[in-house]
Design a protein around this motif. Structure first.
Motif, mmCIF file in Angstrom:
data_model
loop_
_atom_site.group_PDB
_atom_site.id
_atom_site.type_symbol
_atom_site.label_atom_id
_atom_site.label_comp_id
_atom_site.label_asym_id
_atom_site.label_seq_id
_atom_site.Cartn_x
_atom_site.Cartn_y
_atom_site.Cartn_z
ATOM 1 N N ASN A 1 0.782 -1.337 -0.072
ATOM 2 C CA ASN A 1 -0.071 -0.017 -0.220
ATOM 3 C C ASN A 1 0.916 1.203 0.013
ATOM 4 O O ASN A 1 2.049 1.425 0.757
ATOM 5 N N CYS B 1 0.540 4.342 1.109
ATOM 6 C CA CYS B 1 0.413 4.836 2.595
ATOM 7 C C CYS B 1 1.793 4.456 3.227
ATOM 8 O O CYS B 1 2.116 5.360 4.318
ATOM 9 N N TYR C 1 -5.262 2.455 -2.134
ATOM 10 C CA TYR C 1 -6.235 3.128 -1.393
ATOM 11 C C TYR C 1 -6.212 3.364 -0.044
ATOM 12 O O TYR C 1 -5.573 2.373 0.836
ATOM 13 N N ASP C 2 -6.340 4.243 0.690
ATOM 14 C CA ASP C 2 -6.801 4.448 2.296
ATOM 15 C C ASP C 2 -8.160 4.439 2.297
ATOM 16 O O ASP C 2 -8.857 4.124 1.210
ATOM 17 N N ASP C 3 -8.679 4.474 3.618
ATOM 18 C CA ASP C 3 -10.061 4.080 3.850
ATOM 19 C C ASP C 3 -11.121 5.111 2.968
ATOM 20 O O ASP C 3 -11.887 4.748 2.536
ATOM 21 N N ARG D 1 -5.544 -2.362 -3.344
ATOM 22 C CA ARG D 1 -4.495 -2.709 -2.150
ATOM 23 C C ARG D 1 -3.396 -1.512 -2.253
ATOM 24 O O ARG D 1 -3.027 -0.900 -1.310
ATOM 25 N N ALA E 1 -9.582 -0.398 4.969
ATOM 26 C CA ALA E 1 -8.852 -1.077 3.736
ATOM 27 C C ALA E 1 -7.894 -2.365 4.231
ATOM 28 O O ALA E 1 -7.958 -3.424 3.740
ATOM 29 N N ASN E 2 -7.243 -2.168 5.232
ATOM 30 C CA ASN E 2 -6.244 -3.103 5.777
ATOM 31 C C ASN E 2 -7.039 -4.461 6.139
ATOM 32 O O ASN E 2 -6.931 -5.512 5.886
ATOM 33 N N THR F 1 -5.869 3.350 7.255
ATOM 34 C CA THR F 1 -5.978 2.180 6.416
ATOM 35 C C THR F 1 -6.702 1.076 7.356
ATOM 36 O O THR F 1 -6.566 -0.093 7.068
#
Lengths: 410, 380
Positions: free
Chosen positions: A114, A116, A285-287, A282, A215-216, A212
């Motif tokens: 990711n 981020c 993106y973050d949330d 994956r 997402a995570n 995240t």
């Protein structure tokens, strides 16, 4: 009770399957940990060694209590480092462990890919251990009272180290309040600046994880579901996996379950674009981004979300259209649910720190704001601190000088 | 890294200790509120007190919880969801990655419940029976270290030769060779010492309470609170000390603890009656050469006018006999102290303490006034 050999055998069953599907988790060091150990790790945000501070004692108590009343349970913790560390509950069954290993592999894969997490150093365990030693040293040299009060105050600012996941060397952007005060607070001594810088580094490590959550967890839940469907499991194992999965995605209104929502988002992505789209999401993106790009009417209905107005006499929900849910959800997730606080670099001077709250429709918690500003004014800036914000539609300037609180129009 | 936890014991335990010491600091700075807390008095079987202010809050700049809309799971069943009812205990997600989400405002709203035991320990840490003469030989505040038995280990100075000899003889006899020979390590015996309640520092506390009709709810509450904490403190710090409960209106009676704390009030006030009863009890049962006597009288000061002179005179005699005689008047409003109070204030001597109580905060002040280790003998 799982033994290391059992765990190795279980990993050998899951890992090849995961790699075959395209996951690339890198090296993971697995460690079996008992209940108390996991609780201890969870209370330190998953990191084995943290600086000594009473807030971890408090947090440990909270994790323990939550466990005792079965409100939540921690099964695994993954540290984003290279190699990654995965701490696994040794009291679980083999079926549970299978699912947890799959979940852990996906987390590790997420951390590696990711965007981020691109600037996160890979040796944070060692760095935090070093911080711990340094802070213990300062406690010995300057007294635990001086160190504890500094950390108390610094924790107020640890949520504001810069909203981007790119790191701008500390204190050079307006949203990096922590970095700014570490450099510019007029009366701090060298060790205090170093201490604040260490704490800022730790906060920077956690920041992408805060951004995240959905997402995570969604990604990991998506993968453990997928891998558990493909794996050859005995009847008992299959039962344990299914049961644990059901617990993970169960809802308890009004709390938002990030595992469930994230899973639904990734399932939606998979539906529309197959695994390449999943890997693309994956990486990207973050949330906030995930919801912005993939939360649509269909998903809104499926997710069963409502807009809540929390009240003292019980939360009041209202059913809202997909558009409203989406926009409120995006606002909740943006900036990990933290307010936008900026340093007003033009007005700030050694005898007065000016902060600005960029108002987005949500008022701050004015009950604890004075106490929070007091800590910063009293221990860090050692001069008045003013926060400009909006309260119920009118502009306010709230000032604390360490002893007195002033709330006036602006 | 070897295995987790590396130095968990020292690490987590230290953070926990520090948090608990913060709670203790909070207790100490809020003692007044605690002592005043009405609930403590109730013998309702709860041994904790609610301490909302001891949350050790961590202050943050964050959004207000109230009046801000946010998204959550909708109540009721979801489309196609049947496990809502089947899994009632699953209150929260079961897993946790290493994400750093900190405690939200809602989590922090729980109150800490602190055991009464812990509160008492803090309240009583600085209290003691004042001017105690340890030479008086009766059960009381003293304890001494004495030999309590024989053990198999110890210092050479504590070697018990006779027991060692006996042990050797016994072992040889068992083996079939009567007589003293072959002294071995397993024969060695030593004196073991330990603390024992000693007949020294004898002490008795006389709790005297006005239960006349003029004692209103507030006055009774203050008086009972004071005695409640006094009894707690004595039971804890001086388990040997005897406590005598005396209630009086126009006549005085010795009552048991239960009656003392729970009886109603009626009748007029003749304070000399209870002083005379106290004197009788001291002379008959607790002779001054063996006991330190402490007498405390709580009243609203509405003594019968004709009794004032006699009360003053018997009170003075009581003060001369006792190590400390504490006279306390409870006034819910500002009014002039009674003639009795003025009389006692003017009596010379260290054995007499007087105090006026106006509010609930004064309970703690009274405790420290009478039992404070650095007791200030000046009048409050």
């Amino acid at each position: 009770m799982l033994k290391p050999l059992d765990l190795a055998a279980l990993i050998d069953r899951v890992w090849p399957l995961a790699e075959e599907q395209g996951l690339c988790p890198g090296q993971i060091h697995f460690e079996l940990v008992g209940r108390d150990g996991l609780d201890g790790l969870a209370s330190q945000q998953g990191m084995p060694l943290r600086y000594a501070h009473w807030s971890f004692g408090k947090s440990y108590q909270r994790v323990k209590d939550a466990n005792a009343f079965q409100r939540s349970q921690v099964y695994e913790l993954v540290v984003n480092s290279d190699p990654a560390y995965a701490f696994i509950d040794s009291c679980g069954t083999r079926g549970q462990a299978l699912l947890i290993i799959a979940h852990v592999l996906a987390h590790a894969d997420f951390f590696r890919h990711n965007r981020c997490f691109r600037e996160i150093p890979h040796d944070m365990i060692a760095r935090m251990a070093a911080h711990r030693r340094r802070i213990a040293g300062w406690s010995g040299q300057y007294g635990s009272q001086a160190v504890e009060s500094l950390i108390d105050a610094a924790q107020v600012l640890m949520d504001f180290t810069g909203e981007s996941t790119r790191d701008a060397a500390g204190g050079l952007t307006a949203d990096d309040v922590m970095g700014y005060v570490a450099r510019r607070a007029p009366l701090l001594t060298q060790w205090e600046r170093e201490c604040l810088a260490d704490l800022r580094t730790e906060a920077r490590y956690f920041w992408p994880q805060q951004l995240t959550k959905i997402a995570n967890e969604g990604y990991a839940t998506f993968w453990h579901t997928r891998l558990m469907r493909k794996i050859a499991a005995g009847a008992e194992e299959a039962w344990d996996t299914a049961r644990l999965n059901a617990q993970i995605v169960a809802v308890a209104p009004p709390a938002l379950n990030p595992y469930r929502l994230g899973y639904q988002l990734f399932a939606r992505i998979h539906e529309s674009g197959g695994l390449p789209a999943v890997f693309g999401a994956r990486d990207l993106y973050d949330d906030g981004g995930l919801v912005r790009a993939w939360f649509d009417d269909c998903l809104a209905e499926q997710a069963g979300l409502a807009v809540y107005q929390p009240r003292a006499d019980g939360d009041k929900s209202r059913m809202a259209g997909a558009e409203t849910v989406k926009s409120v959800l995006q606002r909740d997730l943006e900036c990990a649910g933290m307010p936008h606080i900026r340093v007003d670099g033009v007005r700030s001077n050694p005898s007065h720190l000016y902060l600005r709250h960029v108002h987005d429709g949500r008022d701050l918690d004015f009950a604890e704001l004075p106490s929070a500003l007091k800590l910063v004014a009293g221990r860090i800036w050692q001069a008045p601190v003013t926060l400009a914000t909006i309260r119920q539609g009118s502009c306010r300037e709230m000032t604390h000088d360490g002893t007195n609180w002033l709330d006036r129009d602006s | 890294m070897g295995s987790w936890p590396p130095d968990d014991e020292t690490h987590a335990a230290a953070d926990k200790r520090r948090q608990q010491s913060r709670i203790r600091e909070a207790i100490r700075s809020n003692l007044g509120d605690l002592v005043r807390e009405r609930k403590i008095l109730g013998s309702d079987g709860r041994h904790t007190v609610k301490l909302p202010m001891f949350r050790c809050p961590e202050f943050r700049i964050r959004f207000g919880w109230h009046d801000t809309e946010r998204v959550g799971q909708a109540p009721g069943g979801l489309p196609g969801d049947t496990n809502g009812a089947a899994c009632p205990s699953a209150q929260a997600p079961g897993m946790n990655s290493a994400a750093g989400g900190d405690g939200s405002a809602a989590e922090d709203e729980t109150e800490d419940r602190v055991p009464l035991e812990e509160v008492s320990a803090e309240v009583f840490a600085d209290l003691a029976l004042p001017d105690l003469d340890p030479a008086r030989t009766a059960p009381g505040a003293g304890s001494s270290v004495e030999v309590v038995g024989i053990g198999r280990g110890g210092l050479r100075q504590q070697w018990a030769k006779k027991s060692t000899l006996l042990a050797n003889l016994r072992r040889n006899a068992m083996a079939g060779w009567p007589g003293f020979s072959g002294l071995a390590r397993q024969d060695l015996r030593f004196w073991v010492s330990g603390p024992v309640a000693a007949e020294q520092g004898g002490a008795v506390v006389l709790a005297m309470m006005d239960t006349s009709g003029s004692m209103g709810t507030f006055e009774k509450y203050l008086a009972k609170s004071f005695f409640f904490w006094t009894v707690e403190f004595l039971r804890r710090n001086y388990p040997q000390v005897e406590i005598v409960f005396l209630a009086h209106d126009v006549r005085a009676r010795e009552v048991d603890e239960e009656t003392f704390f729970h009886r109603g009030a009626s009748g007029g006030t003749v304070s000399s009656s209870v002083y005379r009863l106290a004197l009788d009890i001291l002379v008959e049962r607790f002779p001054a050469d063996r006991y330190n006597a402490y007498a405390f009288h709580f009243t609203d000061g509405g003594n019968l006018t004709s009794d004032n002179a006699i009360a003053l005179e018997t009170g003075a005699r009581l003060a001369s006999l006792a190590t400390l005689f504490g006279y306390s008047e409870i006034h819910d409003s500002e009014r002039h102290p009674s003639p009795l109070f003025r009389g006692f204030s003017q009596l010379p001597g260290p054995g007499l303490g007087v105090m006026l109580l106006h509010s609930q905060e004064d309970i703690l002040r009274a405790l420290f006034h009478f039992f404070g280790k650095s007791r200030d003998t000046s009048r409050a």
